[in-house]
Design a protein around this motif. Structure first.
Motif, PDB file in Angstrom:
ATOM      1  N   ALA A  35      -2.656  -3.856 -18.649  1.00 13.51           N
ATOM      2  CA  ALA A  35      -2.477  -2.465 -18.696  1.00 13.51           C
ATOM      3  C   ALA A  35      -1.669  -1.669 -17.632  1.00 13.51           C
ATOM      4  CB  ALA A  35      -3.953  -2.168 -18.212  1.00 13.51           C
ATOM      5  N   LEU A  36      -1.023  -2.741 -16.713  1.00 11.24           N
ATOM      6  CA  LEU A  36       0.086  -2.017 -15.658  1.00 11.24           C
ATOM      7  C   LEU A  36       0.927  -1.533 -16.170  1.00 11.24           C
ATOM      8  CD1 LEU A  36       0.349  -2.331 -12.501  1.00 11.24           C
ATOM      9  CD2 LEU A  36       1.722  -4.419 -12.873  1.00 11.24           C
ATOM     10  N   ILE A  37       1.609  -1.922 -17.111  1.00 12.39           N
ATOM     11  CA  ILE A  37       2.680  -1.734 -17.808  1.00 12.39           C
ATOM     12  C   ILE A  37       2.475  -0.051 -18.445  1.00 12.39           C
ATOM     13  CG2 ILE A  37       4.574  -1.910 -19.567  1.00 12.39           C
ATOM     14  CD1 ILE A  37       3.809  -5.005 -19.698  1.00 12.39           C
ATOM     15  N   VAL A  38       1.457   0.145 -19.264  1.00  9.44           N
ATOM     16  CA  VAL A  38       0.874   1.273 -19.893  1.00  9.44           C
ATOM     17  C   VAL A  38       0.956   2.394 -18.559  1.00  9.44           C
ATOM     18  CG1 VAL A  38      -0.631   2.586 -21.272  1.00  9.44           C
ATOM     19  CG2 VAL A  38       0.164   0.323 -21.845  1.00  9.44           C
ATOM     20  N   ALA A  39      -0.145   1.855 -17.355  1.00 15.37           N
ATOM     21  CA  ALA A  39      -0.301   2.806 -16.467  1.00 15.37           C
ATOM     22  C   ALA A  39       0.765   3.153 -15.697  1.00 15.37           C
ATOM     23  CB  ALA A  39      -1.417   1.936 -15.640  1.00 15.37           C
ATOM     24  N   VAL A  40       1.756   2.348 -15.502  1.00 20.01           N
ATOM     25  CA  VAL A  40       3.066   2.673 -14.516  1.00 20.01           C
ATOM     26  C   VAL A  40       3.733   3.769 -15.203  1.00 20.01           C
ATOM     27  CG1 VAL A  40       5.190   2.017 -13.737  1.00 20.01           C
ATOM     28  CG2 VAL A  40       3.290   0.642 -13.225  1.00 20.01           C
ATOM     29  N   VAL A  41       4.014   3.606 -16.544  1.00 23.00           N
ATOM     30  CA  VAL A  41       4.953   4.652 -17.522  1.00 23.00           C
ATOM     31  C   VAL A  41       4.192   5.818 -17.480  1.00 23.00           C
ATOM     32  CG1 VAL A  41       5.630   5.079 -19.846  1.00 23.00           C
ATOM     33  CG2 VAL A  41       6.029   2.959 -18.968  1.00 23.00           C
ATOM     34  N   MET A  42       2.912   5.843 -17.700  1.00 23.04           N
ATOM     35  CA  MET A  42       1.973   7.224 -17.601  1.00 23.04           C
ATOM     36  C   MET A  42       2.299   7.703 -16.283  1.00 23.04           C
ATOM     37  SD  MET A  42       1.051   7.856 -20.579  1.00 23.04           S
ATOM     38  CE  MET A  42      -0.090   9.108 -20.312  1.00 23.04           C
ATOM     39  N   ALA A  43       2.225   7.087 -15.207  1.00 16.55           N
ATOM     40  CA  ALA A  43       2.079   7.616 -13.875  1.00 16.55           C
ATOM     41  C   ALA A  43       3.463   8.331 -13.440  1.00 16.55           C
ATOM     42  CB  ALA A  43       1.744   6.569 -12.968  1.00 16.55           C
ATOM     43  N   ILE A  44       4.410   7.650 -13.910  1.00 15.14           N
ATOM     44  CA  ILE A  44       5.762   8.201 -13.835  1.00 15.14           C
ATOM     45  C   ILE A  44       5.938   9.526 -14.521  1.00 15.14           C
ATOM     46  CG2 ILE A  44       8.214   8.020 -14.218  1.00 15.14           C
ATOM     47  CD1 ILE A  44       8.111   4.815 -13.771  1.00 15.14           C
ATOM     48  N   LEU A  45       5.314   9.430 -15.688  1.00 15.79           N
ATOM     49  CA  LEU A  45       5.407  10.897 -16.450  1.00 15.79           C
ATOM     50  C   LEU A  45       4.644  11.859 -15.949  1.00 15.79           C
ATOM     51  CD1 LEU A  45       5.395   9.458 -20.006  1.00 15.79           C
ATOM     52  CD2 LEU A  45       7.335  10.348 -19.138  1.00 15.79           C
ATOM     53  N   GLY A  46       3.453  11.526 -15.501  1.00 12.22           N
ATOM     54  CA  GLY A  46       2.451  12.585 -14.889  1.00 12.22           C
ATOM     55  C   GLY A  46       3.230  12.901 -13.346  1.00 12.22           C
ATOM     56  N   ALA A  47       3.670  11.885 -12.542  1.00  9.40           N
ATOM     57  CA  ALA A  47       4.336  12.309 -11.335  1.00  9.40           C
ATOM     58  C   ALA A  47       5.430  13.205 -11.545  1.00  9.40           C
ATOM     59  CB  ALA A  47       4.575  11.207 -10.613  1.00  9.40           C
ATOM     60  N   ARG A  48       6.215  13.044 -12.581  1.00 13.29           N
ATOM     61  CA  ARG A  48       7.419  13.971 -12.514  1.00 13.29           C
ATOM     62  C   ARG A  48       7.012  15.067 -13.353  1.00 13.29           C
ATOM     63  NH1 ARG A  48      12.405  14.283 -10.406  1.00 13.29           N
ATOM     64  NH2 ARG A  48      13.853  15.179 -11.986  1.00 13.29           N
ATOM     65  N   LEU A  49       6.053  15.243 -14.096  1.00 12.50           N
ATOM     66  CA  LEU A  49       5.782  16.628 -14.620  1.00 12.50           C
ATOM     67  C   LEU A  49       5.059  17.457 -13.591  1.00 12.50           C
ATOM     68  CD1 LEU A  49       5.113  18.313 -17.339  1.00 12.50           C
ATOM     69  CD2 LEU A  49       2.842  17.246 -17.305  1.00 12.50           C
ATOM     70  N   TYR A  50       4.316  16.781 -12.930  1.00  9.69           N
ATOM     71  CA  TYR A  50       3.673  17.756 -11.272  1.00  9.69           C
ATOM     72  C   TYR A  50       5.018  18.243 -10.534  1.00  9.69           C
ATOM     73  CZ  TYR A  50       1.016  18.548  -7.115  1.00  9.69           C
ATOM     74  OH  TYR A  50       0.178  19.128  -6.150  1.00  9.69           O
ATOM     75  N   HIS A  51       6.011  17.520 -10.357  1.00  4.99           N
ATOM     76  CA  HIS A  51       7.061  17.882  -9.666  1.00  4.99           C
ATOM     77  C   HIS A  51       7.807  19.068 -10.145  1.00  4.99           C
ATOM     78  CE1 HIS A  51      10.820  17.711  -7.057  1.00  4.99           C
ATOM     79  NE2 HIS A  51      11.326  17.422  -8.215  1.00  4.99           N
ATOM     80  N   VAL A  52       8.133  18.800 -11.361  1.00  6.50           N
ATOM     81  CA  VAL A  52       8.999  19.733 -12.154  1.00  6.50           C
ATOM     82  C   VAL A  52       8.272  21.013 -12.305  1.00  6.50           C
ATOM     83  CG1 VAL A  52       9.644  20.328 -14.646  1.00  6.50           C
ATOM     84  CG2 VAL A  52      10.275  18.006 -13.826  1.00  6.50           C
ATOM     85  N   LEU A  53       6.919  21.070 -12.285  1.00 14.16           N
ATOM     86  CA  LEU A  53       6.307  22.249 -12.721  1.00 14.16           C
ATOM     87  C   LEU A  53       5.833  22.978 -11.245  1.00 14.16           C
ATOM     88  CD1 LEU A  53       3.657  21.426 -15.219  1.00 14.16           C
ATOM     89  CD2 LEU A  53       5.772  22.918 -15.796  1.00 14.16           C
ATOM     90  N   SER A  54       6.041  22.248 -10.149  1.00 13.30           N
ATOM     91  CA  SER A  54       5.997  22.616  -8.878  1.00 13.30           C
ATOM     92  C   SER A  54       6.831  23.801  -8.157  1.00 13.30           C
ATOM     93  CB  SER A  54       5.779  21.524  -7.677  1.00 13.30           C
ATOM     94  OG  SER A  54       6.736  20.886  -7.606  1.00 13.30           O
ATOM     95  N   THR A  55       6.489  24.601  -7.126  1.00 12.78           N
ATOM     96  CA  THR A  55       7.452  25.407  -6.583  1.00 12.78           C
ATOM     97  C   THR A  55       7.109  25.175  -4.876  1.00 12.78           C
ATOM     98  OG1 THR A  55       7.294  27.060  -8.225  1.00 12.78           O
ATOM     99  CG2 THR A  55       8.095  27.568  -6.233  1.00 12.78           C
ATOM    100  N   PRO A  56       7.750  24.283  -4.261  1.00 15.05           N
ATOM    101  CA  PRO A  56       7.466  23.932  -2.851  1.00 15.05           C
ATOM    102  C   PRO A  56       8.255  24.815  -2.103  1.00 15.05           C
ATOM    103  CG  PRO A  56       9.258  22.247  -3.841  1.00 15.05           C
ATOM    104  CD  PRO A  56       8.433  22.972  -5.041  1.00 15.05           C
TER     105      PRO A  56
END
Length: 297
Positions: free
Chosen positions: A51-72
């Motif tokens: 499950a780690l492989i799937v979770a890491v890939v999805m975590a990177i996608l989610g983390a990147r999406l959060y950063h891209v949509l943010s306005t710090p």
């Protein structure tokens, strides 16, 4: 003061950075602790690593999406550098290049949590496992990974807090290595709050609580309780750490991460209490596992 160069080595256009190495080290160690918990419960620890492989890939996608949509803070409407949505809306392809500045950069932790959780749930459903069981096993390891990974911010000299006003307490920036821009009115003798340390130590505390509760009190828990405890405990600490983040993405007078924390803590507490109020332990019996989850004899 950080004496370590954030880049370990370069190979052509590619860089290997301490930030990425520390994140992946934290991931590996976290998975190890999760696999130990699985074995203690009589479950097949191989599922953790799969499950780690799937979770890491999805975590990177989610983390990147959060950063891209943010306005710090400090990201102007017509930004010419990769800081958030004001920049990426005009440079769409760069939104995918999380490795561009060396290692895993431009990632948001809440996005990683959501993405990783979806990855675990997807893996569990695909393999006919109980998703709540495996989320419970995942979050102690996640907390330990955060404890390790936050030290990458120290090496990068980033995400520090405001000046401490002390002559002995706080971190100073090393002018000879890459670092976040110094705030106005400060210099290289100024000591700043080590926000990475605050969050790292909090994450270690969360790990110790979750791991021990999971290992010692399984008879008092419902599937999903450990996951809910993580949803309560980690955001609780993050709420206070955000007061030391001058670069935070803000909404309505609070950092966006603080609004998320409030929702997580309140929602997690309500769900945790209600599901135990209406839990009939005698009727529930042994509802925790399916045959596929057990350790093969």
């Amino acid at each position: 003061m950080n004496p370590i160069n954030p880049i370990i080595f370069r190979l052509g256009p590619f860089e290997v950075a301490w930030y990425g190495v520390l994140i992946m080290t934290g991931v590996g160690l976290g998975a190890y602790f999760s696999s130990r918990l699985a074995k203690k419960r009589g479950l097949n620890p191989d599922h953790v690593w799969s499950a780690l492989i799937v979770a890491v890939v999805m975590a990177i996608l989610g983390a990147r999406l959060y950063h891209v949509l943010s306005t710090p803070a400090g990201c102007p409407p017509n930004a010419t550098f990769p800081c958030g949505w004001p920049y990426y809306k005009h440079h769409f392809l760069e939104a995918f290049a999380f490795w561009k500045t060396g290692g895993f950069r431009g990632l948001g932790i809440y996005g990683a949590i959501v993405g990783g959780a979806l990855g675990v749930v997807g893996y569990a459903l695909w393999n006919k496992l109980n998703p709540l069981v495996w989320l419970d096993l995942a979050v102690p390891g996640l907390a330990f990974g955060q404890f390790v990974g936050r030290w990458g911010n120290f090496i990068n000299q980033e995400l520090y807090g405001p000046p401490t006003g002390s002559e002995w307490y706080g971190i100073r920036m090393n002018p000879n290595l890459p670092h976040q821009q110094l705030p106005e009115g400060t210099d290289y003798t100024t000591r700043f709050h080590p926000t990475f340390l605050y969050e790292s130590l909090w994450s270690l505390g969360v790990f110790l609580i979750l791991y021990n509760v999971h290992a010692r009190l399984p008879h008092k828990l419902r599937d999903g309780d450990i996951f809910l405890l993580y949803i309560i405990l980690y955001p609780l600490g993050r709420f206070f750490v955000e007061f030391f983040r001058p670069d935070a993405w803000t909404m309505g007078g609070l950092a966006t991460a603080q609004w998320i924390a409030i929702a997580c803590v309140a929602g997690g507490l309500i769900i945790l209490v209600l599901r135990h109020i209406f839990w009939d332990r005698e009727k529930a019996g042994n509802e925790h596992t399916s045959p596929e989850e057990l350790v093969a004899e």
